[in-house]
Design a protein around this motif. Structure first.
Motif, PDB file in Angstrom:
ATOM      1  N   VAL A  95       0.878  -1.184  -0.196  1.00 50.94           N
ATOM      2  CA  VAL A  95      -0.129  -0.034   0.216  1.00 50.94           C
ATOM      3  C   VAL A  95       0.893   1.360   0.035  1.00 50.94           C
ATOM      4  N   GLN A  96       0.430   2.312  -0.990  1.00 49.24           N
ATOM      5  CA  GLN A  96       1.013   3.401  -0.624  1.00 49.24           C
ATOM      6  C   GLN A  96      -0.051   4.389   0.005  1.00 49.24           C
ATOM      7  N   CYS A  97      -0.787   5.280  -0.813  1.00 53.18           N
ATOM      8  CA  CYS A  97      -1.737   6.122  -0.137  1.00 53.18           C
ATOM      9  C   CYS A  97      -3.050   5.251   0.023  1.00 53.18           C
ATOM     10  N   GLY A  98      -3.280   4.110  -0.491  1.00 51.21           N
ATOM     11  CA  GLY A  98      -4.426   3.222  -0.040  1.00 51.21           C
ATOM     12  C   GLY A  98      -5.689   3.339  -0.770  1.00 51.21           C
ATOM     13  N   TYR A  99      -5.600   4.232  -1.577  1.00 52.77           N
ATOM     14  CA  TYR A  99      -7.068   4.581  -2.074  1.00 52.77           C
ATOM     15  C   TYR A  99      -7.702   3.307  -2.896  1.00 52.77           C
ATOM     16  N   CYS A 100      -6.786   2.894  -3.655  1.00 54.45           N
ATOM     17  CA  CYS A 100      -7.142   1.905  -4.532  1.00 54.45           C
ATOM     18  C   CYS A 100      -7.049   0.528  -3.926  1.00 54.45           C
ATOM     19  N   GLN A 101      -6.699   0.406  -2.891  1.00 55.27           N
ATOM     20  CA  GLN A 101      -6.184  -0.717  -2.253  1.00 55.27           C
ATOM     21  C   GLN A 101      -7.460  -1.985  -2.039  1.00 55.27           C
ATOM     22  N   SER A 102      -8.476  -1.392  -1.689  1.00 56.45           N
ATOM     23  CA  SER A 102      -9.633  -2.226  -1.200  1.00 56.45           C
ATOM     24  C   SER A 102     -10.164  -2.862  -2.528  1.00 56.45           C
ATOM     25  N   LEU A 131      -6.858   0.238 -11.474  1.00 58.71           N
ATOM     26  CA  LEU A 131      -5.889   1.289 -11.553  1.00 58.71           C
ATOM     27  C   LEU A 131      -5.328   1.854 -10.121  1.00 58.71           C
ATOM     28  N   CYS A 132      -3.873   2.074 -10.222  1.00 62.39           N
ATOM     29  CA  CYS A 132      -3.329   2.464  -8.740  1.00 62.39           C
ATOM     30  C   CYS A 132      -2.672   3.682  -9.260  1.00 62.39           C
ATOM     31  N   ARG A 133      -3.041   4.949  -8.861  1.00 59.34           N
ATOM     32  CA  ARG A 133      -2.326   6.118  -9.360  1.00 59.34           C
ATOM     33  C   ARG A 133      -1.029   6.394  -8.584  1.00 59.34           C
ATOM     34  N   CYS A 134      -0.653   5.370  -7.356  1.00 59.52           N
ATOM     35  CA  CYS A 134       0.647   5.604  -6.976  1.00 59.52           C
ATOM     36  C   CYS A 134       1.459   4.437  -7.381  1.00 59.52           C
ATOM     37  N   ALA A 135       1.134   3.882  -8.430  1.00 61.82           N
ATOM     38  CA  ALA A 135       1.734   2.732  -9.242  1.00 61.82           C
ATOM     39  C   ALA A 135       2.333   1.834  -8.305  1.00 61.82           C
ATOM     40  N   THR A 136       1.515   1.099  -7.494  1.00 64.02           N
ATOM     41  CA  THR A 136       2.121   0.116  -6.363  1.00 64.02           C
ATOM     42  C   THR A 136       2.079  -1.381  -7.394  1.00 64.02           C
ATOM     43  N   TYR A 137       1.941  -1.429  -8.724  1.00 70.62           N
ATOM     44  CA  TYR A 137       1.533  -2.479  -9.463  1.00 70.62           C
ATOM     45  C   TYR A 137       2.586  -3.573  -9.474  1.00 70.62           C
TER      46      TYR A 137
END
Ligand code: FES
Ligand code: FES
Lengths: 150, 405
Positions: A95-102, A131-137
């Motif tokens: 996780v970075q900012c977490g918004y996309c993670q759920s 999508l993950c705008r923090c690019a944790t892909y």
């Protein structure tokens, strides 16, 4: 009145037929772990499970889920695969900012429930709608692989 | 006073007619037939007042604009008598003897009885008059000589009412009437001959319509709708999709939205019964088998875009994620070697207001380039269809120009 089965519990809710499931979850039930991003099935942050399948709740009218089982991020950890994925996420510090993670976790769990030994291609096909705008892909992929190869 | 008399006549007509009476209680017969004839499809501009006309028809020889058919006396049809209105629909001749061009489907409406046509008039006259003059038609010589239509009509327009076939069931006859008359299905689904008339020997065999393909809807099992169960046809006409068979996009989506979804289930079933008995035409695009082609899964722009943008609703196996309307497998659209409706849907999206939110699709014309849309279209054709189709960037560029509105 809509009869819904959410996270193993039955709810009778007085909401309009065409209210998106995401709206019901967040605003009516207070289950705010599922996020709102684009609202047009393009980003994946609102992903939940419908009878075990990953669906985008932002474009799913609540009337379409009547009589089917909905699972959200709040309860996914009650399943073995959900637990394993959440642990892998922590181990890999995904996780970075977490918004996309759920949404990411819900998609990953649905994938691994269907294909416990998911290969690279299956991972890409199942996860690329999130999508993950923090690019944790890369960390997401590594975490999923650690479960699929375990 | 005239209006009043017409209305009285209508009430009498309503009581007298049982053959074609609808049993939708909320809708008058006139409104029902106006819906069934989908008058609003052409007599409105996007965002404009219904029935006030003004829609442009681009034809090979110029532009036509649909007239205002609200009861405004100056700019609409407020001064039209019953006979004038009936002649317009049955003979293609308007008030003052002006001949219409067959963009107005009088060649189909002619099948309607005077009584049904006057029911439509009664409904139109019950609407709010709208003062709005349609733009002048721009038709080049010699096609601007309306009297020329007399010869065309003599050859191609039958001016004959629908005659029930006594050997067939009442249901079949009802379906035939709806399809050939008010529904005017053939106007788009029947190819036209070089004189722009519907080619009778090829009825319902499918035709191109701008960027879209109006598919073969004859009874042929492979090329038409012969293999569709009646339920699937009814679902398609009432909801705009039939999982594994077809989805109504573009102009057909409009027909569902403004017309077909208002029809009684019994009428839709009658349409299905009739269509499944029409002469089989084996041409056009064959239905694909329900299969996915794994060889199409190759790293490249097409698959990448599909994964980024399409999987969320359609799934990589084309099964449709959350709505059966999202299923791609089995649709003719994915088996068209030229991918016309795939391209058109990507460029225009699918956003009928009546469709449930999980049946809508945004347009991608503004988000992707010609090469990108071509690649993803080709991927879809290869993955879900068997035509080995291909869409080229030039094709997208050409269609894009006419798709953006
Ligand atoms: S909010 Fe549902 S996919 Fe973006
Ligand atoms: S972690 Fe920030 S958007 Fe994915």
């Amino acid at each position: 009145m809509q009869k819904l089965m959410i996270n193993g519990q039955e709810h009778n809710l007085d909401v309009a037929d065409d209210m998106p499931l995401l709206w019901v979850l967040r605003d009516v039930m207070g289950l705010t772990g599922t996020k709102y991003g684009c609202g047009i099935a393009q980003c994946g942050v609102c992903t939940v499970h419908l009878d075990g399948q990953a669906v985008r709740s932002c474009v799913l009218p609540v009337s379409a889920v009547a009589g089917r089982k909905v699972t959200t991020i709040e309860a996914v950890g009650e399943q073995a695969v959900g637990q394993a994925v959440q642990k892998a996420w922590l181990d890999h510090e995904v996780v970075q900012c977490g918004y996309c993670q759920s949404g990411q976790i819900m998609s990953a769990v649905a994938l691994l429930q269907e294909h416990p030994k998911a290969n690279d291609e299956q991972i890409v096909n199942a996860m690329s709608g999130n999508l993950c705008r923090c690019a944790t892909y890369t960390r997401i992929r590594a975490a999923i692989k650690s479960v699929s190869q375990a | 006073m005239k209006v009043f008399h017409t209305a009285l006549g209508l009430v009498a007509g309503l009581l007298a007619s049982t053959v074609y009476a609808s049993d939708t209680p909320a809708m008058s017969k006139g409104e029902y037939l106006t819906r069934a004839a989908d008058c609003v499809a052409c007599h409105v501009v996007p965002g404009g007042k219904p029935y006030a006309g003004g829609l442009e028809f681009k034809l090979p020889f110029g532009s036509l604009y649909s007239p205002n058919i609200t009861p405004d006396k100056e700019t609409g049809i407020g001064n039209w008598t019953d006979d004038e209105f009936v002649d317009a629909l049955q003979k293609g001749v308007g008030k003052d003897g002006k001949h219409y061009y067959p963009a107005f489907p009088y060649t189909s409406y002619t099948q309607m009885s005077r009584e049904d046509i006057l029911a439509i008039k009664g409904y139109l006259f019950s609407l709010e008059p709208v003062k709005q003059m349609p733009p002048e038609n721009k038709i080049s010589f010699p096609f601007n000589q309306r009297w020329g239509m007399m010869f065309w009509n003599a050859i191609f327009a039958s001016n004959e009412r629908f005659v029930p076939d006594s050997k067939q069931s009442a249901e079949w006859n009802r379906g035939a009437y709806l399809v050939q008359g008010p529904g005017h299905c053939g106007e788009c689904h029947t190819p036209r001959n070089i004189f722009q008339a519907m080619s009778t020997g090829n009825s319902l065999a499918g035709a191109e319509l701008g960027n879209w393909m109006a598919y073969n809807i004859s009874s042929d099992a492979k090329y038409g709708i012969g293999a569709w169960p009646e339920d699937a046809i009814v679902s398609y006409l009432s909801k705009g999709y039939a999982a594994g068979f077809g989805g109504a996009g573009g102009p057909m989506g409009d027909a569902v939205e403004h017309s077909l979804r208002y029809l009684d289930p019994a009428d839709l079933k009658a349409i299905a019964v009739y269509l499944k008995s029409t002469p089989a035409r084996s041409e056009g695009i064959p239905r694909p088998t329900m299969a996915v082609n794994d060889a199409a899964l190759q790293k490249g722009l097409g698959q990448k875009l599909f994964n980024d943008t399409c999987v969320a609703c359609h799934q990589i196996d084309g099964s449709g994620r959350q709505s059966p309307a999202g299923g791609l497998a089995g649709l003719k659209t994915v088996n068209d070697p030229k991918g016309r409706n795939v391209m058109a849907t990507l460029l225009e999206g699918h956003t009928p207001t009546a469709a449930r939110v999980d049946q809508r699709m945004p347009d991608f014309a503004r988000s992707y380039s010609d090469a990108e849309l071509a690649a993803v279209s080709t991927f879809v054709l290869r993955r879900f269809g068997q035509s080995d189709g291909e869409v080229k960037a030039e094709d997208v560029a050409k269609n894009r120009a006419s798709a953006l509105h």
